[in-house]
Structure formats: C-alpha cells, structure tokens
Design a protein around this motif. Structure first.
Motif, PDB file in Angstrom:
ATOM      1  N   THR A   1       0.852  -1.188   0.000  1.00 21.94           N
ATOM      2  CA  THR A   1       0.000   0.000   0.000  1.00 21.94           C
ATOM      3  C   THR A   1       0.891   1.243   0.000  1.00 21.94           C
ATOM      4  N   GLU A  36       1.600   6.451   4.137  1.00 16.60           N
ATOM      5  CA  GLU A  36       0.506   7.092   4.871  1.00 16.60           C
ATOM      6  C   GLU A  36       1.092   8.083   5.862  1.00 16.60           C
ATOM      7  N   SER A  92       7.277   3.285   5.380  1.00 19.67           N
ATOM      8  CA  SER A  92       7.603   4.700   5.517  1.00 19.67           C
ATOM      9  C   SER A  92       9.117   4.861   5.616  1.00 19.67           C
TER      10      SER A  92
END
Length: 75
Positions: free
Chosen positions: A17, A20, A53
């Motif tokens: 994904t 974020e 991240s």
C-alpha cells in the motif's frame, strides 16, 4: 508465534500500500528521538521486507544503516 504474526500482518492488508501520513509521522518521531538521519517503518512478511515509511533528514550518501531481520529458528 511466527505463524500468528504473519496472519496478523496479512489481516491488516497493509503490504503493497502507498505511504501514509501516520507512518511518516512515526518515522519522523523515531528519527528525532534517536537522532538519526534516516528512519523507517518496515513490515516483515514471510519472504520480504516492505518499507511502509522512510524519512531522511540528510542525504543518505555515506550514511550507515542497520537493519534487523528475524532469523528462522535453528533446528
């Protein structure tokens, strides 16, 4: 224990994904607390490491990075 961890990881449906903001904040906080130029949030699947991240406060040229990967139990 490993099977339960992998099952939980897959249930979150977080692998593959995009980045974020919440994970980026965690990376920035870790970088500040530990005074490191780079911080990562990575998720360890059965056969790969997914970097969710990554933040850099300085160019990575010449920077040493330590990685921690679980090793299978010796049998």
């Amino acid at each position: 224990m490993e099977a339960a961890r992998l099952k939980a990881l897959r249930q979150y449906e977080i692998l593959d994904t995009p980045a974020e903001a919440a994970f980026n904040r965690l990376s920035r906080i870790a970088s500040l607390i530990f005074e490191t130029p780079i911080a990562l949030v990575s998720l360890i699947d059965k056969d790969r490491q997914w970097i969710k991240s990554r933040v850099e406060s300085a160019p990575s040229k010449g920077t040493a990075i330590s990685a921690f990967l679980p090793l299978p139990d010796a049998k």
